[in-house]
Design a protein around this motif. Structure first.
Motif, PDB file in Angstrom:
ATOM      1  N   ARG A   1       8.381   6.515  -6.627  1.00 21.83           N
ATOM      2  CA  ARG A   1       7.358   6.059  -7.664  1.00 21.83           C
ATOM      3  C   ARG A   1       6.310   5.414  -6.984  1.00 21.83           C
TER       4      ARG A   1
ATOM      5  N   ASN B   1       5.873   4.528   3.655  1.00 20.00           N
ATOM      6  CA  ASN B   1       5.303   3.862   2.315  1.00 20.00           C
ATOM      7  C   ASN B   1       6.123   2.942   1.706  1.00 20.00           C
TER       8      ASN B   1
ATOM      9  N   TYR C   1       5.878 -11.574   3.147  1.00 17.95           N
ATOM     10  CA  TYR C   1       5.400 -10.305   2.729  1.00 17.95           C
ATOM     11  C   TYR C   1       4.140 -10.139   3.631  1.00 17.95           C
TER      12      TYR C   1
ATOM     13  N   GLY D   1       8.237  -0.298   0.496  1.00 19.20           N
ATOM     14  CA  GLY D   1       7.860  -1.812   0.750  1.00 19.20           C
ATOM     15  C   GLY D   1       8.181  -2.489  -0.582  1.00 19.20           C
TER      16      GLY D   1
ATOM     17  N   ASN E   1       9.986  -4.115   4.925  1.00 21.67           N
ATOM     18  CA  ASN E   1       8.598  -3.645   5.026  1.00 21.67           C
ATOM     19  C   ASN E   1       8.315  -3.448   6.766  1.00 21.67           C
TER      20      ASN E   1
HETATM   21  P1  NAP Z   1       6.475   0.076  -5.832  1.00 20.28           P
HETATM   22  O1  NAP Z   1       5.871   0.729  -7.390  1.00 20.28           O
HETATM   23  O2  NAP Z   1       7.216  -0.804  -6.043  1.00 20.28           O
HETATM   24  O3  NAP Z   1       7.214   1.363  -5.101  1.00 20.28           O
HETATM   25  C1  NAP Z   1       7.858   1.359  -4.054  1.00 20.28           C
HETATM   26  C2  NAP Z   1       9.029   2.525  -3.773  1.00 20.28           C
HETATM   27  O4  NAP Z   1       9.658   2.157  -2.587  1.00 20.28           O
HETATM   28  C3  NAP Z   1       9.999   2.386  -5.026  1.00 20.28           C
HETATM   29  O5  NAP Z   1      10.567   3.677  -5.202  1.00 20.28           O
HETATM   30  C4  NAP Z   1      10.888   1.747  -4.231  1.00 20.28           C
HETATM   31  O6  NAP Z   1      12.312   2.071  -5.009  1.00 20.28           O
HETATM   32  C5  NAP Z   1      10.870   2.134  -2.729  1.00 20.28           C
HETATM   33  N1  NAP Z   1      11.914   1.479  -2.012  1.00 20.28           N
HETATM   34  C6  NAP Z   1      12.071  -0.160  -2.184  1.00 20.28           C
HETATM   35  N2  NAP Z   1      12.907  -0.470  -1.108  1.00 20.28           N
HETATM   36  C7  NAP Z   1      13.131   0.513  -0.301  1.00 20.28           C
HETATM   37  C8  NAP Z   1      14.122   0.872   0.778  1.00 20.28           C
HETATM   38  N3  NAP Z   1      14.388  -0.244   1.311  1.00 20.28           N
HETATM   39  N4  NAP Z   1      14.108   2.056   1.275  1.00 20.28           N
HETATM   40  C9  NAP Z   1      13.353   3.081   0.504  1.00 20.28           C
HETATM   41  N5  NAP Z   1      12.583   2.989  -0.310  1.00 20.28           N
HETATM   42  C10 NAP Z   1      12.322   1.824  -1.044  1.00 20.28           C
HETATM   43  O7  NAP Z   1       5.350  -0.054  -4.832  1.00 20.28           O
HETATM   44  P2  NAP Z   1       3.810   0.491  -4.595  1.00 20.28           P
HETATM   45  O8  NAP Z   1       2.819  -0.498  -5.406  1.00 20.28           O
HETATM   46  O9  NAP Z   1       4.015   1.710  -4.793  1.00 20.28           O
HETATM   47  O10 NAP Z   1       3.788   0.084  -2.965  1.00 20.28           O
HETATM   48  C11 NAP Z   1       3.885   1.221  -2.103  1.00 20.28           C
HETATM   49  C12 NAP Z   1       3.754   0.415  -0.768  1.00 20.28           C
HETATM   50  O11 NAP Z   1       2.225  -0.148  -0.654  1.00 20.28           O
HETATM   51  C13 NAP Z   1       4.354  -0.730  -0.117  1.00 20.28           C
HETATM   52  O12 NAP Z   1       4.686  -0.653   1.092  1.00 20.28           O
HETATM   53  C14 NAP Z   1       3.499  -1.824  -0.734  1.00 20.28           C
HETATM   54  O13 NAP Z   1       3.958  -2.838   0.071  1.00 20.28           O
HETATM   55  C15 NAP Z   1       2.156  -1.176  -0.363  1.00 20.28           C
HETATM   56  N6  NAP Z   1       1.137  -1.980  -1.130  1.00 20.28           N
HETATM   57  C16 NAP Z   1       1.087  -1.994  -2.453  1.00 20.28           C
HETATM   58  C17 NAP Z   1      -0.030  -2.694  -3.041  1.00 20.28           C
HETATM   59  C18 NAP Z   1      -0.025  -2.617  -4.421  1.00 20.28           C
HETATM   60  O14 NAP Z   1      -1.027  -3.538  -5.162  1.00 20.28           O
HETATM   61  N7  NAP Z   1       0.676  -1.876  -5.414  1.00 20.28           N
HETATM   62  C19 NAP Z   1      -0.852  -3.562  -2.247  1.00 20.28           C
HETATM   63  C20 NAP Z   1      -0.875  -3.485  -1.148  1.00 20.28           C
HETATM   64  C21 NAP Z   1       0.268  -2.924  -0.114  1.00 20.28           C
HETATM   65  P3  NAP Z   1      12.989   1.101  -6.093  1.00 20.28           P
HETATM   66  O15 NAP Z   1      12.316   1.590  -7.249  1.00 20.28           O
HETATM   67  O16 NAP Z   1      14.403   1.869  -6.074  1.00 20.28           O
HETATM   68  O17 NAP Z   1      13.059  -0.073  -5.808  1.00 20.28           O
END
Ligand code: NAP
Length: 244
Positions: free
Chosen positions: A17, A88, A154, A90, A112
């Motif tokens: 997602r 990706n 984080y 996290g 992470n």
């Molecule tokens: P998200 O919507 O929470 O999606 C994260 C995805 O990673 C989910 O499908 C989740 O699965 C999966 N995941 C979690 N733990 C995992 C694991 N141990 N092994 C494999 N997959 C795992 O987050 P996002 O916003 O798309 O973020 C993606 C990346 O961008 C992350 O690294 C985040 O730290 C980084 N980031 C995001 C933002 C932001 O504002 N959104 C800002 C800076 C950096 P589940 O649904 O089952 O948990």
């Protein structure tokens, strides 16, 4: 479609997602065969169904070295090669310097930072001997800011991701494998759904939070041959939230 990734095989962790799904979709639109890896296989399958060309769903908790190695082996057995890895996956758990438990610290660092390391480790044998490959890690603005509120582990984990990116880029450069990262600001995904987006947008010079597709475009550039002379770089995708 410009076929920027035609003939390439990519593995995207956390592809179930949010930003990961957007990366899988954009990469497949650009001709890549994509391995959608996620801790939740159902979500990975749902992403797979949205791709314009066939890919493969992979069950993978990136914090488990065993699952990472099995996932990479499965992907390469299926597609025959690995050209692009996007680290990706996290998690963001809110906590404070005073209240952070050992379990919370360990889980945030395990997914992470350790997860990113395990996946880089697993990719090396498939990229280094072929003298080709691109790795894109997902850092965060938190790596530079220290985390705006309630995210000390984080921020530390993402600073570690940035450091790993530079170290691995230097190590793999003689083998023509490029390693870069993206540092997103505030992106509209489930991870930030409890935040007040209007309030955050007011602090972002470009006036809005980013979309998952905005981050995917950065990943596409770094993964494609258009970035052939770029390695060890961390690109901000943050609407100007943090400028340096
Ligand atoms: P998200 O919507 O929470 O999606 C994260 C995805 O990673 C989910 O499908 C989740 O699965 C999966 N995941 C979690 N733990 C995992 C694991 N141990 N092994 C494999 N997959 C795992 O987050 P996002 O916003 O798309 O973020 C993606 C990346 O961008 C992350 O690294 C985040 O730290 C980084 N980031 C995001 C933002 C932001 O504002 N959104 C800002 C800076 C950096 P589940 O649904 O089952 O948990």
């Amino acid at each position: 479609m410009t076929e920027k990734l035609a003939g390439k095989v990519a593995l995207v962790t956390g592809g179930g997602r949010g930003i990961g799904r957007a990366i899988c979709q954009l990469f497949a639109e650009e001709g890549a065969q994509v391995g959608v890896a996620d801790i939740d296989m159902e979500l990975a399958k749902q992403t797979l169904e949205t791709l314009p060309i066939p890919g493969r769903a992979l069950q993978m908790d990136v914090s488990s070295k065993k699952e990472v190695e099995a996932g990479f082996s499965e992907l390469v057995a299926h597609f025959g090669q690995l050209d692009i890895l996007v680290n990706n996956a996290g998690i963001l758990l809110s906590t404070t310097f005073e209240d952070c438990s050992e379990e919370t610290w360990d889980r945030i660092l395990a997914v992470n930072l350790k997860g990113t390391f395990f996946c880089c480790q697993a990719a090396i044998p498939f990229m280094k001997p072929r003298s080709r490959g691109a790795i894109v890690n997902m850092s965060s603005v938190a790596a530079k800011s220290g985390g705006f509120t309630g995210h000390p582990p984080y921020a530390a984990a993402k600073a570690g991701v940035s450091a790993l990116t530079i170290g691995l880029a230097r190590y793999l450069a003689p083998h023509r494998v490029r390693v870069n990262a993206i540092a997103p600001g505030v992106i509209d995904t489930d991870m930030t759904k409890t935040a007040n987006h209007a309030e955050l947008a007011a602090r972002i010079p470009l006036g809005e939070v980013g979309t998952a597709r905005d981050v995917a475009q950065g990943a596409l550039f770094l993964a494609s041959d258009e970035a052939r002379h770029i390695t060890g770089e961390i690109i901000d995708v943050n609407g100007g939230l943090w400028m340096d």
